[in-house]
Design a protein around this motif. Structure first.
Motif, PDB file in Angstrom:
ATOM      1  N   UNK A  24      15.401 -68.894 -21.858  1.00  2.34           N
ATOM      2  CA  UNK A  24      16.193 -68.945 -20.624  1.00  2.34           C
ATOM      3  C   UNK A  24      17.536 -68.246 -20.806  1.00  2.34           C
ATOM      4  N   UNK A  25      18.167 -68.470 -21.940  1.00  2.08           N
ATOM      5  CA  UNK A  25      19.451 -67.820 -22.215  1.00  2.08           C
ATOM      6  C   UNK A  25      19.269 -66.307 -22.246  1.00  2.08           C
ATOM      7  N   UNK A  26      18.251 -65.842 -22.937  1.00  8.94           N
ATOM      8  CA  UNK A  26      18.019 -64.399 -23.017  1.00  8.94           C
ATOM      9  C   UNK A  26      17.747 -63.805 -21.641  1.00  8.94           C
ATOM     10  N   UNK A  27      16.949 -64.499 -20.821  1.00  2.00           N
ATOM     11  CA  UNK A  27      16.691 -63.993 -19.473  1.00  2.00           C
ATOM     12  C   UNK A  27      17.958 -63.993 -18.628  1.00  2.00           C
ATOM     13  N   UNK A  28      18.799 -64.991 -18.796  1.00  3.32           N
ATOM     14  CA  UNK A  28      20.063 -65.035 -18.076  1.00  3.32           C
ATOM     15  C   UNK A  28      20.936 -63.842 -18.456  1.00  3.32           C
ATOM     16  N   UNK A  29      20.930 -63.503 -19.736  1.00  7.91           N
ATOM     17  CA  UNK A  29      21.763 -62.398 -20.213  1.00  7.91           C
ATOM     18  C   UNK A  29      21.193 -61.020 -19.871  1.00  7.91           C
ATOM     19  N   UNK A  30      19.975 -60.975 -19.346  1.00  6.18           N
ATOM     20  CA  UNK A  30      19.442 -59.690 -18.869  1.00  6.18           C
ATOM     21  C   UNK A  30      20.311 -59.132 -17.750  1.00  6.18           C
ATOM     22  N   UNK A  31      20.989 -60.025 -17.010  1.00 14.40           N
ATOM     23  CA  UNK A  31      21.847 -59.595 -15.901  1.00 14.40           C
ATOM     24  C   UNK A  31      23.204 -59.081 -16.356  1.00 14.40           C
ATOM     25  N   UNK A  32      23.524 -59.250 -17.646  1.00 19.44           N
ATOM     26  CA  UNK A  32      24.807 -58.791 -18.159  1.00 19.44           C
ATOM     27  C   UNK A  32      25.514 -59.887 -18.932  1.00 19.44           C
ATOM     28  N   UNK A  33      26.679 -59.558 -19.432  1.00 19.60           N
ATOM     29  CA  UNK A  33      27.411 -60.506 -20.277  1.00 19.60           C
ATOM     30  C   UNK A  33      27.911 -61.697 -19.479  1.00 19.60           C
ATOM     31  N   UNK A  34      27.961 -62.846 -20.171  1.00 23.78           N
ATOM     32  CA  UNK A  34      28.407 -64.082 -19.539  1.00 23.78           C
ATOM     33  C   UNK A  34      29.080 -64.956 -20.583  1.00 23.78           C
ATOM     34  N   UNK A  63      21.663 -61.652 -29.772  1.00 27.47           N
ATOM     35  CA  UNK A  63      22.816 -61.546 -28.888  1.00 27.47           C
ATOM     36  C   UNK A  63      24.041 -61.168 -29.718  1.00 27.47           C
ATOM     37  N   UNK A  64      25.005 -60.591 -29.033  1.00 24.75           N
ATOM     38  CA  UNK A  64      26.298 -60.296 -29.654  1.00 24.75           C
ATOM     39  C   UNK A  64      27.369 -60.812 -28.704  1.00 24.75           C
ATOM     40  N   UNK A  65      28.608 -60.738 -29.123  1.00 27.29           N
ATOM     41  CA  UNK A  65      29.674 -61.298 -28.312  1.00 27.29           C
ATOM     42  C   UNK A  65      30.928 -60.448 -28.411  1.00 27.29           C
ATOM     43  N   UNK A  66      31.808 -60.680 -27.449  1.00 26.42           N
ATOM     44  CA  UNK A  66      33.140 -60.090 -27.476  1.00 26.42           C
ATOM     45  C   UNK A  66      34.115 -61.153 -27.009  1.00 26.42           C
ATOM     46  N   UNK A  67      35.310 -61.104 -27.554  1.00 28.40           N
ATOM     47  CA  UNK A  67      36.334 -62.078 -27.213  1.00 28.40           C
ATOM     48  C   UNK A  67      37.342 -61.428 -26.270  1.00 28.40           C
ATOM     49  N   UNK A  68      37.700 -62.163 -25.235  1.00 27.01           N
ATOM     50  CA  UNK A  68      38.734 -61.729 -24.297  1.00 27.01           C
ATOM     51  C   UNK A  68      39.702 -62.902 -24.158  1.00 27.01           C
ATOM     52  N   UNK A  69      40.763 -62.881 -24.950  1.00 24.08           N
ATOM     53  CA  UNK A  69      41.683 -64.014 -24.999  1.00 24.08           C
ATOM     54  C   UNK A  69      40.975 -65.191 -25.639  1.00 24.08           C
ATOM     55  N   UNK A  70      40.903 -66.296 -24.910  1.00 22.96           N
ATOM     56  CA  UNK A  70      40.231 -67.491 -25.438  1.00 22.96           C
ATOM     57  C   UNK A  70      38.771 -67.567 -25.020  1.00 22.96           C
ATOM     58  N   UNK A  79      18.888 -52.897 -26.389  1.00 18.76           N
ATOM     59  CA  UNK A  79      17.789 -52.702 -25.434  1.00 18.76           C
ATOM     60  C   UNK A  79      16.461 -53.242 -25.960  1.00 18.76           C
ATOM     61  N   UNK A  80      16.315 -53.340 -27.282  1.00 17.01           N
ATOM     62  CA  UNK A  80      15.070 -53.859 -27.858  1.00 17.01           C
ATOM     63  C   UNK A  80      14.793 -55.286 -27.395  1.00 17.01           C
ATOM     64  N   UNK A  81      15.839 -56.084 -27.272  1.00 13.61           N
ATOM     65  CA  UNK A  81      15.672 -57.479 -26.851  1.00 13.61           C
ATOM     66  C   UNK A  81      15.115 -57.515 -25.432  1.00 13.61           C
ATOM     67  N   UNK A  82      15.646 -56.695 -24.574  1.00 16.03           N
ATOM     68  CA  UNK A  82      15.158 -56.591 -23.195  1.00 16.03           C
ATOM     69  C   UNK A  82      13.689 -56.159 -23.188  1.00 16.03           C
ATOM     70  N   UNK A  83      13.353 -55.204 -24.007  1.00 18.25           N
ATOM     71  CA  UNK A  83      11.977 -54.712 -24.092  1.00 18.25           C
ATOM     72  C   UNK A  83      11.029 -55.809 -24.562  1.00 18.25           C
ATOM     73  N   UNK A  84      11.432 -56.553 -25.584  1.00 13.36           N
ATOM     74  CA  UNK A  84      10.595 -57.656 -26.093  1.00 13.36           C
ATOM     75  C   UNK A  84      10.351 -58.679 -24.994  1.00 13.36           C
TER      76      UNK A  84
END
Length: 94
Positions: A24-34, A63-70, A79-84
């Motif tokens: 579910x998390x992976x499918x949610x992230x198909x729409x972009x970062x959250x 998954x990977x991440x980026x920090x924006x402040x806190x 793209x491989x994750x999306x393909x899988x």
């Protein structure tokens, strides 16, 4: 034939896909970062549960991440994750 080490890591990767919450998390992230809270709201689960599963997904390099402040934003690693995900869904829908 892949090496024994490659087969081991491939089996470990497929184990990660064996959990419905992670899917579910992976499918949610198909729409972009959250951020974690947005993922939790989208799936209807606690922030704590999502954070635990994101840790597993990060360790598996799905998954990977980026920090924006806190705030930390999560996204699919590549793209491989999306393909899988798409090929798996296509396979079960046949």
């Amino acid at each position: 034939m892949p090496t024994d080490d490659e087969l081991y890591y491939l089996a470990e990767l497929f184990k990660i896909f064996g959990d419905q919450t992670r899917i579910k998390i992976l499918y949610t992230l198909l729409d972009g970062e959250m951020c974690v809270q947005d993922i939790a709201d989208s799936i209807g689960m606690s922030q704590s549960s999502i954070s635990h599963q994101l840790r597993v997904l990060k360790q598996s390099q799905l998954v990977k991440f980026r920090r924006d402040g806190r705030t930390i934003y999560y996204m699919l690693a590549d793209q491989h994750v999306c393909t899988i995900m798409n090929q798996g869904l296509e396979h079960i829908q046949e």
